[in-house]
Design an enzyme around this catalytic site. Structure first.
Site, PDB file in Angstrom:
ATOM      1  N   ASP A   1      -0.277  11.800   0.020  1.00  0.00           N
ATOM      2  CA  ASP A   1      -1.552  12.750   0.462  1.00  0.00           C
ATOM      3  C   ASP A   1      -2.592  12.065   0.852  1.00  0.00           C
ATOM      4  OD1 ASP A   1      -2.628  11.789  -1.912  1.00  0.00           O
ATOM      5  OD2 ASP A   1      -2.616  13.759  -2.743  1.00  0.00           O
TER       6      ASP A   1
ATOM      7  N   GLU B   1     -18.411   6.497  -1.987  1.00  0.00           N
ATOM      8  CA  GLU B   1     -17.038   7.338  -2.061  1.00  0.00           C
ATOM      9  C   GLU B   1     -17.129   8.436  -2.862  1.00  0.00           C
ATOM     10  OE1 GLU B   1     -12.856   5.947  -1.498  1.00  0.00           O
ATOM     11  OE2 GLU B   1     -13.369   5.346  -3.375  1.00  0.00           O
TER      12      GLU B   1
ATOM     13  N   GLU C   1      -3.362   9.078  -1.173  1.00  0.00           N
ATOM     14  CA  GLU C   1      -2.324   8.064  -1.353  1.00  0.00           C
ATOM     15  C   GLU C   1      -1.547   8.137  -2.708  1.00  0.00           C
ATOM     16  OE1 GLU C   1      -5.515   5.945  -0.121  1.00  0.00           O
ATOM     17  OE2 GLU C   1      -4.496   5.791   1.754  1.00  0.00           O
TER      18      GLU C   1
ATOM     19  N   TRP D   1       1.067  -1.352   0.090  1.00  0.00           N
ATOM     20  CA  TRP D   1      -0.064  -0.070   0.153  1.00  0.00           C
ATOM     21  C   TRP D   1       0.884   1.243   0.123  1.00  0.00           C
ATOM     22  CZ3 TRP D   1      -5.087  -0.267  -1.371  1.00  0.00           C
ATOM     23  CH2 TRP D   1      -5.836   0.985  -1.203  1.00  0.00           C
TER      24      TRP D   1
END
Length: 379
Positions: free
Chosen positions: A163, A322, A166, A113
């Site tokens: 940020d 989202e 990502e 990640w």
């Protein structure tokens, strides 16, 4: 209770968040989205905790703070090593810094990640301080975890990192710095720090404010990162609820104007121009942040419009996504993400929390529409 938080959608939002919270206090980012399932972010979770705290669910917020504290305590020696190395002029590489997200049990993730993000550690401090102020709670049980976080941030705040989204790890992001400064100011004012740490926290916050004004503005408004000319939807948070910069000041007004002109269509706010994630749609949570900033600047009518736009993105089951695809920046990129990760994350708990947070700030004089319209908001 505000009429907004008394609505069916707000009631569903609160029940969804508290119902999905794990026994250990973690908030799932999204229960079914393939890339998020099984993880809790410090940043998302802190804004979720602030939303439910504002809606009256104090115990849920405190369970999340307990979870954060447990994660940090289990890494106390590693945090002290990071701080010592940084202060000795040997800052560890990003892979050895604290990650942005953890499993519900508080473990590091096993899959790759974009992990080195500082904003979440400032945001959990800010959310805790807001909760203590709002409910008159005693923060003593989190003091040691707060101290670890303050040491970590005062040593590391000036470093480039990923940020909120990502992305762009080689830049220093204004939204990240706003989260850090708000957190440091919050716990410094909450009486949770000894004299030395309080001094360090206030000194770091002052340095952040000065540096943002020097390098994080363009033509009088806040920008995405140092040296950029672009804006980012997350910048509204620097005005409210974080309160790093006065929404009614010239800087605040010009930042709001830039966000409206460049990123917001009707009531839907994009992350940034050039966004290709799921085609670069409009994010309900960013519309809520923008609404909070407008409300803090005295423009209640616009805040209500933004709230109503965000509410209208709910599915028939009252779940908030989202993002929505009614006004894509890069429509040709949407299908690739659908094939990679499946449908857009729905529900996203952060979206529900921001609706609660904006609703908590709106008074009862302007009713919600009886049935929010969904025209132009395909998912």
């Amino acid at each position: 209770m505000h009429r907004y938080n008394d609505s069916r959608l707000a009631e569903h939002s609160l029940a969804l968040i508290t119902g999905l919270q794990t026994p250990g206090g973690a908030y799932p980012a999204s229960p079914t989205f393939s890339a998020y399932a099984g993880y809790c972010w410090f940043r998302d979770g802190a804004f979720i905790a602030d939303g439910v705290s504002a809606a009256g669910a104090a115990e849920s917020a405190e369970r999340f703070f307990d979870w954060c504290a447990g994660v940090l305590r289990s890494r106390a020696d590693h945090i002290r090593w990071i701080v010592a190395e940084t202060r000795a002029g040997r800052p560890p590489e990003g892979a050895k810094m604290l990650p942005a997200r953890y499993t519900f049990a508080g473990a590091d993730g096993l899959d790759e990640w974009w992990d080195f993000q500082l904003d979440g550690y400032g945001t959990w401090l800010w959310a805790l301080a807001e909760h203590l102020r709002r409910h008159g709670a005693d923060g003593e049980r989190w003091r040691d975890a707060v101290e670890l976080t303050v040491d970590y941030l005062t040593a590391s705040w000036s470093r480039p990192c990923y940020d909120w989204w990502e992305e762009h790890s080689d830049h220093v992001h204004v939204s990240t710095l706003a989260c850090i400064a708000a957190g440091l100011d919050g716990v410094a004012g909450a009486g949770l720090l000894d004299g030395g740490r309080e001094h360090d926290a206030r000194e770091a916050s002052a340095a952040i404010h000065a540096l943002v004004r020097e390098r994080g503005t363009r033509d009088g408004f806040l920008v995405k990162w140092f040296g950029s000319t672009a804006v980012d939807g997350s910048l509204a948070a620097a005005l409210a609820p974080l309160g790093c910069f006065d929404p009614g000041s010239a800087l605040g007004e010009k930042t709001l104007d830039a966000l409206e002109r460049q990123l917001t269509v009707s009531g839907g706010t994009h992350r940034y121009l050039g966004d290709t994630f799921y085609g670069g749609g409009q994010w309900p949570l960013l519309s809520c942040f923008l609404g909070l900033a407008h409300l803090a600047a005295g423009n209640r009518d616009r805040a209500v419009e933004l709230y109503e736009w965000a509410a209208a993105t709910a599915t028939d089951d009252l779940d908030l996504p989202e993002q929505v695809a009614g006004h894509l920046i890069a429509p040709g990129m949407r299908q690739g993400w659908l094939e990679r990760w499946g449908p857009v994350a729905t529900p996203l708990l952060w979206s529900h929390a921001m609706l609660l947070r904006l609703g908590a700030e709106l008074d009862t004089t302007a009713p919600l529409p009886a049935t929010p319209t969904r025209e132009g908001l395909p998912r």
